[in-house]
Design a protein around this motif. Structure first.
Motif, PDB file in Angstrom:
ATOM      1  N   PHE A  68      63.188  41.555  42.968  1.00  0.00           N
ATOM      2  CA  PHE A  68      62.008  41.342  43.816  1.00  0.00           C
ATOM      3  C   PHE A  68      62.316  41.701  45.266  1.00  0.00           C
ATOM      4  CE2 PHE A  68      59.452  38.374  46.487  1.00  0.00           C
ATOM      5  CZ  PHE A  68      58.220  38.952  46.234  1.00  0.00           C
ATOM      6  N   MET A  69      63.499  41.315  45.752  1.00  0.00           N
ATOM      7  CA  MET A  69      63.893  41.657  47.116  1.00  0.00           C
ATOM      8  C   MET A  69      64.011  43.170  47.291  1.00  0.00           C
ATOM      9  SD  MET A  69      64.044  39.140  49.156  1.00  0.00           S
ATOM     10  CE  MET A  69      62.621  38.468  48.281  1.00  0.00           C
ATOM     11  N   ASP A  70      64.523  43.866  46.272  1.00  0.00           N
ATOM     12  CA  ASP A  70      64.656  45.319  46.352  1.00  0.00           C
ATOM     13  C   ASP A  70      63.291  45.995  46.454  1.00  0.00           C
ATOM     14  OD1 ASP A  70      67.389  45.418  46.398  1.00  0.00           O
ATOM     15  OD2 ASP A  70      67.622  45.717  44.246  1.00  0.00           O
ATOM     16  N   ILE A  71      62.300  45.456  45.745  1.00  0.00           N
ATOM     17  CA  ILE A  71      60.933  45.991  45.848  1.00  0.00           C
ATOM     18  C   ILE A  71      60.413  45.806  47.274  1.00  0.00           C
ATOM     19  CG2 ILE A  71      58.543  45.648  45.116  1.00  0.00           C
ATOM     20  CD1 ILE A  71      59.622  44.886  42.344  1.00  0.00           C
ATOM     21  N   CYS A  72      60.574  44.605  47.812  1.00  0.00           N
ATOM     22  CA  CYS A  72      60.091  44.323  49.173  1.00  0.00           C
ATOM     23  C   CYS A  72      60.859  45.138  50.208  1.00  0.00           C
ATOM     24  CB  CYS A  72      60.242  42.834  49.472  1.00  0.00           C
ATOM     25  SG  CYS A  72      59.286  41.745  48.393  1.00  0.00           S
ATOM     26  N   TYR A  73      62.169  45.183  50.062  1.00  0.00           N
ATOM     27  CA  TYR A  73      63.059  45.890  50.985  1.00  0.00           C
ATOM     28  C   TYR A  73      62.684  47.359  51.074  1.00  0.00           C
ATOM     29  CZ  TYR A  73      67.792  47.170  52.710  1.00  0.00           C
ATOM     30  OH  TYR A  73      68.865  47.633  53.421  1.00  0.00           O
ATOM     31  N   SER A  74      62.470  47.966  49.898  1.00  0.00           N
ATOM     32  CA  SER A  74      62.110  49.377  49.851  1.00  0.00           C
ATOM     33  C   SER A  74      60.697  49.612  50.371  1.00  0.00           C
ATOM     34  CB  SER A  74      62.242  49.891  48.412  1.00  0.00           C
ATOM     35  OG  SER A  74      61.977  51.260  48.328  1.00  0.00           O
ATOM     36  N   SER A  75      59.778  48.694  50.086  1.00  0.00           N
ATOM     37  CA  SER A  75      58.379  48.866  50.489  1.00  0.00           C
ATOM     38  C   SER A  75      58.183  48.782  51.998  1.00  0.00           C
ATOM     39  CB  SER A  75      57.504  47.814  49.795  1.00  0.00           C
ATOM     40  OG  SER A  75      57.533  47.983  48.390  1.00  0.00           O
ATOM     41  N   VAL A  76      59.085  48.117  52.691  1.00  0.00           N
ATOM     42  CA  VAL A  76      58.973  48.012  54.144  1.00  0.00           C
ATOM     43  C   VAL A  76      59.275  49.343  54.822  1.00  0.00           C
ATOM     44  CG1 VAL A  76      60.017  46.951  56.203  1.00  0.00           C
ATOM     45  CG2 VAL A  76      59.467  45.543  54.222  1.00  0.00           C
ATOM     46  N   THR A  77      60.183  50.126  54.220  1.00  0.00           N
ATOM     47  CA  THR A  77      60.679  51.320  54.918  1.00  0.00           C
ATOM     48  C   THR A  77      60.242  52.653  54.303  1.00  0.00           C
ATOM     49  OG1 THR A  77      62.721  51.166  53.621  1.00  0.00           O
ATOM     50  CG2 THR A  77      62.719  50.133  55.790  1.00  0.00           C
ATOM     51  N   VAL A  78      60.241  52.755  52.974  1.00  0.00           N
ATOM     52  CA  VAL A  78      60.008  54.063  52.346  1.00  0.00           C
ATOM     53  C   VAL A  78      58.615  54.617  52.635  1.00  0.00           C
ATOM     54  CG1 VAL A  78      59.994  55.360  50.176  1.00  0.00           C
ATOM     55  CG2 VAL A  78      61.720  53.597  50.558  1.00  0.00           C
ATOM     56  N   PRO A  79      57.524  53.834  52.546  1.00  0.00           N
ATOM     57  CA  PRO A  79      56.224  54.382  52.930  1.00  0.00           C
ATOM     58  C   PRO A  79      56.208  54.896  54.371  1.00  0.00           C
ATOM     59  CG  PRO A  79      55.917  52.361  51.689  1.00  0.00           C
ATOM     60  CD  PRO A  79      57.382  52.475  51.972  1.00  0.00           C
ATOM     61  N   GLN A  80      56.937  54.192  55.267  1.00  0.00           N
ATOM     62  CA  GLN A  80      57.029  54.643  56.654  1.00  0.00           C
ATOM     63  C   GLN A  80      57.733  55.991  56.740  1.00  0.00           C
ATOM     64  OE1 GLN A  80      56.000  52.893  59.814  1.00  0.00           O
ATOM     65  NE2 GLN A  80      56.096  55.111  60.035  1.00  0.00           N
ATOM     66  N   MET A  81      58.802  56.159  55.962  1.00  0.00           N
ATOM     67  CA  MET A  81      59.517  57.440  55.932  1.00  0.00           C
ATOM     68  C   MET A  81      58.589  58.568  55.479  1.00  0.00           C
ATOM     69  SD  MET A  81      63.094  56.415  54.097  1.00  0.00           S
ATOM     70  CE  MET A  81      63.993  54.931  54.506  1.00  0.00           C
ATOM     71  N   MET A  82      57.809  58.308  54.450  1.00  0.00           N
ATOM     72  CA  MET A  82      56.908  59.340  53.936  1.00  0.00           C
ATOM     73  C   MET A  82      55.836  59.691  54.966  1.00  0.00           C
ATOM     74  SD  MET A  82      56.561  58.439  49.853  1.00  0.00           S
ATOM     75  CE  MET A  82      55.943  56.775  50.061  1.00  0.00           C
ATOM     76  N   ALA A  83      55.370  58.690  55.717  1.00  0.00           N
ATOM     77  CA  ALA A  83      54.376  58.949  56.773  1.00  0.00           C
ATOM     78  C   ALA A  83      54.971  59.819  57.870  1.00  0.00           C
ATOM     79  CB  ALA A  83      53.873  57.630  57.351  1.00  0.00           C
ATOM     80  N   VAL A  84      56.214  59.550  58.242  1.00  0.00           N
ATOM     81  CA  VAL A  84      56.897  60.358  59.258  1.00  0.00           C
ATOM     82  C   VAL A  84      56.991  61.810  58.814  1.00  0.00           C
ATOM     83  CG1 VAL A  84      59.107  60.729  60.449  1.00  0.00           C
ATOM     84  CG2 VAL A  84      58.202  58.415  60.206  1.00  0.00           C
ATOM     85  N   TYR A 278      70.835  53.435  51.969  1.00  0.00           N
ATOM     86  CA  TYR A 278      70.757  52.006  51.672  1.00  0.00           C
ATOM     87  C   TYR A 278      69.327  51.486  51.610  1.00  0.00           C
ATOM     88  CZ  TYR A 278      70.365  50.619  56.688  1.00  0.00           C
ATOM     89  OH  TYR A 278      69.970  50.445  57.986  1.00  0.00           O
ATOM     90  N   THR A 279      68.357  52.261  52.093  1.00  0.00           N
ATOM     91  CA  THR A 279      66.967  51.798  51.982  1.00  0.00           C
ATOM     92  C   THR A 279      66.232  52.383  50.786  1.00  0.00           C
ATOM     93  OG1 THR A 279      66.292  53.556  53.513  1.00  0.00           O
ATOM     94  CG2 THR A 279      66.674  51.383  54.447  1.00  0.00           C
ATOM     95  N   THR A 280      66.714  53.482  50.242  1.00  0.00           N
ATOM     96  CA  THR A 280      66.017  54.106  49.110  1.00  0.00           C
ATOM     97  C   THR A 280      66.859  54.129  47.837  1.00  0.00           C
ATOM     98  OG1 THR A 280      66.782  56.342  49.710  1.00  0.00           O
ATOM     99  CG2 THR A 280      64.700  55.595  50.667  1.00  0.00           C
ATOM    100  N   MET A 281      68.105  54.572  47.945  1.00  0.00           N
ATOM    101  CA  MET A 281      68.917  54.786  46.754  1.00  0.00           C
ATOM    102  C   MET A 281      69.396  53.476  46.125  1.00  0.00           C
ATOM    103  SD  MET A 281      68.741  57.965  46.306  1.00  0.00           S
ATOM    104  CE  MET A 281      69.919  58.101  44.954  1.00  0.00           C
ATOM    105  N   ILE A 282      69.881  52.539  46.951  1.00  0.00           N
ATOM    106  CA  ILE A 282      70.425  51.297  46.392  1.00  0.00           C
ATOM    107  C   ILE A 282      69.364  50.478  45.664  1.00  0.00           C
ATOM    108  CG2 ILE A 282      71.475  49.075  46.998  1.00  0.00           C
ATOM    109  CD1 ILE A 282      73.128  50.499  49.071  1.00  0.00           C
ATOM    110  N   PRO A 283      68.154  50.261  46.237  1.00  0.00           N
ATOM    111  CA  PRO A 283      67.133  49.544  45.463  1.00  0.00           C
ATOM    112  C   PRO A 283      66.757  50.258  44.169  1.00  0.00           C
ATOM    113  CG  PRO A 283      66.554  49.570  47.781  1.00  0.00           C
ATOM    114  CD  PRO A 283      67.711  50.505  47.624  1.00  0.00           C
TER     115      PRO A 283
END
Length: 311
Positions: A68-84, A278-283
């Motif tokens: 569950f933490m990995d889902i939240c952790y990734s959701s905070v950053t990966v959508p932002q990366m895609m927007a950039v 560490y924000t995309t691959m590890i989760p």
């Protein structure tokens, strides 16, 4: 004495990969694929643990929280990366940057504490097998998780308040993919010594403290395994810890490389590569590690797939 003129920063411009627009679409598709796999894998792990009664054990209870933490952790950053990537740079308000930094630190801190707690769980299971059920009761697990979440909240508050009481001046451009500590520190001006000391000391306390718990736990585990006379018994006992050790090595290895190394000679590109890992691959890798190396998870998954075929 002349007063220094500081430009008040009210927003941040993320400009990572702006120099390589031709890579925007391929990287966007790559991050999108990784994010979908992360959501599917971790959600699947949670559902699998919930529906299979054989997985209703303390270890899998902790693993479901890690997923569950990995889902939240990734959701905070990966959508932002895609927007950039899509916008070739994106503007974040000061408030959004603070919120992202807080949530990213909150979920990341909980991951640290969870991995330490999982190491303690393995220690009890291997070194105190007769007391395992007595020690790791449901009430104890809930108490441990309450402490983990409170500690994660405290860690996030300390780091966020320390980071955003810094004075930012000059350019508001962040050559990075989200609001993380290393690029924010490069925008500071004025006297930021106290805040930087608090951030560094707290990082030095949290990461090594969790690592000490993990190392001590595995020291006792290794000593217990060495006392097992059967090679097959030693291999079977150690296999119950292999998945956790792999996850710990990946997670703490990248955190140490990112936050506890010397700042001299570091390039933004190098930090970006580590941050992406560490924000995309590890989760994404965690559910694969626990499913591919864990006999009980593979049997539970096979059982569910067989039921689906029959229906």
């Amino acid at each position: 004495m002349a007063e220094k003129n500081f430009t008040l920063v009210t927003e941040f411009l993320l400009i990572a990969f702006a120099d390589c627009p031709e890579w925007a679409l391929p990287l966007f598709l790559l991050f999108l694929s990784i994010y979908l796999i992360t959501l599917l894998g971790n959600t699947g792990m949670i559902i699998l643990i919930w529906v299979d009664h054989r997985l209703h054990t303390p270890m899998y209870f902790l693993l479901s929280h890690l997923s569950f933490m990995d889902i939240c952790y990734s959701s905070v950053t990966v959508p932002q990366m895609m927007a950039v990537l899509l916008e070739h740079g994106t503007v974040l308000s000061y408030t959004r940057c603070v919120a992202q930094f807080f949530l990213f630190t909150f979920f990341g801190s909980i991951d640290c504490y969870l991995l330490a707690l999982m190491a303690y769980d393995r220690y009890v299971a291997v070194c105190q097998p007769l007391l395992y059920v007595t020690i790791m009761t449901q009430k104890a697990r809930l108490g441990f998780m309450a402490v983990v979440y409170i500690a994660g909240l405290f860690s996030a508050l300390v780091r966020t308040v320390s980071a955003f009481t810094l004075s930012f001046c000059g350019t508001n451009e962040i050559n990075f993919i989200f609001c993380d500590l290393p690029p924010l520190l490069k925008l500071t001006c004025g006297d930021s010594y106290t805040q930087e000391v608090v951030i560094i000391v707290f990082a030095i306390f949290v990461i090594p403290a969790c690592m000490v718990v993990i190392l001590v736990s595995y020291l006792f585990i290794i000593l217990a395994i060495m006392q097992i006379s059967s090679p097959g018994g030693r291999a079977k006992t150690f296999s119950t810890c292999a998945s956790h050790l792999t996850t710990v090595s990946l997670f703490f290895g990248t955190l140490i490389f990112m936050y506890l190394r010397d700042n001299s000679g570091r390039s933004p590109q190098e930090d970006q590569v580590v941050a992406v890992f560490y924000t995309t691959m590890i989760p994404m890798l965690n559910p694969l590690i626990y499913s591919l190396r864990n006999k009980e998870v593979k049997e539970a998954l096979r059982k569910i797939l067989n039921r689906a075929k029959l229906s």
